[in-house]
Design a protein around this motif. Structure first.
Motif, PDB file in Angstrom:
ATOM      1  N   VAL A 129       0.833  -1.204   0.000  1.00 30.75           N
ATOM      2  CA  VAL A 129       0.000   0.000   0.000  1.00 30.75           C
ATOM      3  C   VAL A 129       0.868   1.256   0.000  1.00 30.75           C
ATOM      4  O   VAL A 129       0.524   2.279  -0.605  1.00 30.75           O
ATOM      5  CB  VAL A 129      -0.994  -0.021   1.190  1.00 30.75           C
ATOM      6  CG1 VAL A 129      -0.287   0.152   2.526  1.00 30.75           C
ATOM      7  CG2 VAL A 129      -2.076   1.031   1.026  1.00 30.75           C
ATOM      8  N   TYR A 130       2.023   1.200   0.639  1.00 30.79           N
ATOM      9  CA  TYR A 130       2.963   2.320   0.642  1.00 30.79           C
ATOM     10  C   TYR A 130       3.460   2.590  -0.781  1.00 30.79           C
ATOM     11  O   TYR A 130       3.439   3.728  -1.257  1.00 30.79           O
ATOM     12  CB  TYR A 130       4.138   1.994   1.563  1.00 30.79           C
ATOM     13  CG  TYR A 130       5.029   3.163   1.935  1.00 30.79           C
ATOM     14  CD1 TYR A 130       4.984   3.713   3.217  1.00 30.79           C
ATOM     15  CD2 TYR A 130       5.927   3.712   1.026  1.00 30.79           C
ATOM     16  CE1 TYR A 130       5.813   4.762   3.575  1.00 30.79           C
ATOM     17  CE2 TYR A 130       6.746   4.767   1.363  1.00 30.79           C
ATOM     18  CZ  TYR A 130       6.688   5.287   2.650  1.00 30.79           C
ATOM     19  OH  TYR A 130       7.509   6.340   2.980  1.00 30.79           O
ATOM     20  N   SER A 147      -5.537   4.748   0.554  1.00 24.49           N
ATOM     21  CA  SER A 147      -4.267   4.035   0.703  1.00 24.49           C
ATOM     22  C   SER A 147      -3.185   4.927   1.281  1.00 24.49           C
ATOM     23  O   SER A 147      -2.349   4.474   2.063  1.00 24.49           O
ATOM     24  CB  SER A 147      -3.823   3.480  -0.654  1.00 24.49           C
ATOM     25  OG  SER A 147      -4.721   2.496  -1.116  1.00 24.49           O
ATOM     26  N   ARG A 148      -3.186   6.215   0.883  1.00 20.52           N
ATOM     27  CA  ARG A 148      -2.174   7.147   1.410  1.00 20.52           C
ATOM     28  C   ARG A 148      -2.241   7.191   2.930  1.00 20.52           C
ATOM     29  O   ARG A 148      -1.209   7.154   3.609  1.00 20.52           O
ATOM     30  CB  ARG A 148      -2.382   8.547   0.816  1.00 20.52           C
ATOM     31  CG  ARG A 148      -1.528   9.643   1.470  1.00 20.52           C
ATOM     32  CD  ARG A 148      -0.053   9.344   1.308  1.00 20.52           C
ATOM     33  NE  ARG A 148       0.799  10.257   2.060  1.00 20.52           N
ATOM     34  CZ  ARG A 148       1.148  10.104   3.319  1.00 20.52           C
ATOM     35  NH1 ARG A 148       0.700   9.054   4.024  1.00 20.52           N
ATOM     36  NH2 ARG A 148       1.951  10.960   3.915  1.00 20.52           N
ATOM     37  N   SER A 149      -3.439   7.258   3.487  1.00 22.33           N
ATOM     38  CA  SER A 149      -3.562   7.290   4.943  1.00 22.33           C
ATOM     39  C   SER A 149      -3.250   5.939   5.561  1.00 22.33           C
ATOM     40  O   SER A 149      -2.603   5.851   6.615  1.00 22.33           O
ATOM     41  CB  SER A 149      -4.969   7.732   5.335  1.00 22.33           C
ATOM     42  OG  SER A 149      -5.170   9.104   5.052  1.00 22.33           O
ATOM     43  N   LEU A 150      -3.680   4.861   4.921  1.00 24.89           N
ATOM     44  CA  LEU A 150      -3.469   3.524   5.479  1.00 24.89           C
ATOM     45  C   LEU A 150      -2.017   3.080   5.390  1.00 24.89           C
ATOM     46  O   LEU A 150      -1.620   2.125   6.067  1.00 24.89           O
ATOM     47  CB  LEU A 150      -4.377   2.520   4.768  1.00 24.89           C
ATOM     48  CG  LEU A 150      -5.873   2.722   5.031  1.00 24.89           C
ATOM     49  CD1 LEU A 150      -6.696   1.793   4.149  1.00 24.89           C
ATOM     50  CD2 LEU A 150      -6.220   2.507   6.497  1.00 24.89           C
ATOM     51  N   SER A 151      -1.196   3.768   4.588  1.00 27.50           N
ATOM     52  CA  SER A 151       0.226   3.433   4.502  1.00 27.50           C
ATOM     53  C   SER A 151       1.029   3.994   5.667  1.00 27.50           C
ATOM     54  O   SER A 151       2.206   3.660   5.815  1.00 27.50           O
ATOM     55  CB  SER A 151       0.811   3.967   3.187  1.00 27.50           C
ATOM     56  OG  SER A 151       0.960   5.382   3.221  1.00 27.50           O
ATOM     57  N   SER A 152       0.433   4.848   6.476  1.00 25.64           N
ATOM     58  CA  SER A 152       1.159   5.505   7.562  1.00 25.64           C
ATOM     59  C   SER A 152       1.364   4.561   8.743  1.00 25.64           C
ATOM     60  O   SER A 152       0.531   3.680   9.008  1.00 25.64           O
ATOM     61  CB  SER A 152       0.397   6.751   8.031  1.00 25.64           C
ATOM     62  OG  SER A 152       0.307   7.698   6.994  1.00 25.64           O
ATOM     63  N   SER A 153       2.449   4.755   9.459  1.00 28.06           N
ATOM     64  CA  SER A 153       2.789   3.865  10.571  1.00 28.06           C
ATOM     65  C   SER A 153       1.748   3.895  11.679  1.00 28.06           C
ATOM     66  O   SER A 153       1.567   2.912  12.394  1.00 28.06           O
ATOM     67  CB  SER A 153       4.158   4.244  11.145  1.00 28.06           C
ATOM     68  OG  SER A 153       4.143   5.574  11.656  1.00 28.06           O
ATOM     69  N   TYR A 154       1.047   5.026  11.809  1.00 26.30           N
ATOM     70  CA  TYR A 154       0.083   5.197  12.901  1.00 26.30           C
ATOM     71  C   TYR A 154      -1.316   4.700  12.563  1.00 26.30           C
ATOM     72  O   TYR A 154      -2.191   4.634  13.425  1.00 26.30           O
ATOM     73  CB  TYR A 154       0.000   6.680  13.303  1.00 26.30           C
ATOM     74  CG  TYR A 154      -0.221   7.604  12.133  1.00 26.30           C
ATOM     75  CD1 TYR A 154      -1.465   7.716  11.524  1.00 26.30           C
ATOM     76  CD2 TYR A 154       0.831   8.360  11.622  1.00 26.30           C
ATOM     77  CE1 TYR A 154      -1.653   8.550  10.433  1.00 26.30           C
ATOM     78  CE2 TYR A 154       0.647   9.196  10.535  1.00 26.30           C
ATOM     79  CZ  TYR A 154      -0.600   9.288   9.948  1.00 26.30           C
ATOM     80  OH  TYR A 154      -0.793  10.106   8.866  1.00 26.30           O
TER      81      TYR A 154
END
Length: 249
Positions: A12-13, A200-207
């Motif tokens: 996703v990243y 996906s941009r948000s779901l790729s974040s570590s948090y």
């Protein structure tokens, strides 16, 4: 850094994180920071977004990444023959002494132990190198209404959300690293995202909450609402400011 933060997020990243402006690489080439005969080390290479672009400006790139999932995504996505992928981190790259001409870190320095990274840079630089270190970020534009709304959703559903780049003071941390002596280049870098890429941009974040987390579905629903309110013809403009700090060690 906890090297498992991005485990399971490699695909996703790679699909949703922004590329870097070619004008950045051209500017660094014009300054002599990148040269066609250089060996470069890209530290914290992630899924290889910066690495792939860099490979067109130097002879060889060592892509050093500690997370196996991210490194695997980088290897799968890369079509460049002059990239060598290595499992290692900023403090222990695994590269030989005196092996590189220039060192880069994109979207990664805020995770490093800066003092240990500086010592590792000095170890792996060639003795006759200019010792250029390039630190780059695609920083989300805090004045964008879409990103303001995105951040508000993150604050509601992501307990470890601290802001862009984990809330790092980029100017301050870079200034300390380079002892106040560096150049800064900035570029506007906006992208039109459809709903899937926006999510996906948000779901790729570590948090971001993972699918098994009870906050995952409400988080995704809130993000969809942000997209609905801000989209035009099925797209939202997601604005970044690319920041590139150049200094010598």
């Amino acid at each position: 850094m906890n090297e498992t933060k991005f485990t399971g997020r490699g695909t996703v990243y790679a699909s949703s994180r922004p590329t870097y402006p070619l004008a950045l690489f051209d500017a660094l080439s014009e300054r002599g920071v990148f040269r066609p005969y250089f060996n470069a080390a890209d530290i914290g290479a992630g899924t290889g977004i910066f690495t792939n672009a860099l490979s067109g400006y130097v002879e060889k790139v060592y892509a050093v990444e500690p997370n196996a999932d991210m490194l695997n995504a980088a290897q799968n996505d890369s079509k460049k023959g002059n990239i060598v992928f290595l499992s290692g981190n900023a403090e222990h790259t695994g590269l030989p002494d005196g092996s590189v001409d220039v060192i880069t870190a994109a979207q990664a320095f805020h995770w490093f132990d800066a003092e240990a990274f500086a010592e590792e840079c000095k170890r792996i630089f060639r003795p006759d190198a200019d010792r250029f270190v390039v630190l780059a970020w695609n920083d989300r534009d805090p004045n964008s209404e879409v990103i303001k709304a995105n951040f508000e959703v993150n604050r509601r559903f992501c307990p470890s959300f601290n802001g862009s780049s984990d809330g790092a003071d980029l100017d301050g941390s870079v200034s300390r690293f380079f002892d106040g002596k560096f150049d800064l280049l900035t570029f506007d870098n906006g992208f039109l995202y459809d709903e899937n890429i926006f999510l996906s941009r948000s779901l790729s974040s570590s948090y971001a909450p993972r699918p098994e987390n009870e906050l995952f579905e409400p988080y995704v629903a809130a993000l969809r609402e942000v997209f609905r309110r801000n989209s035009i013809d099925g797209k939202v403009l997601y604005r970044y400011i690319t920041k590139c700090y150049i200094g010598n060690l």
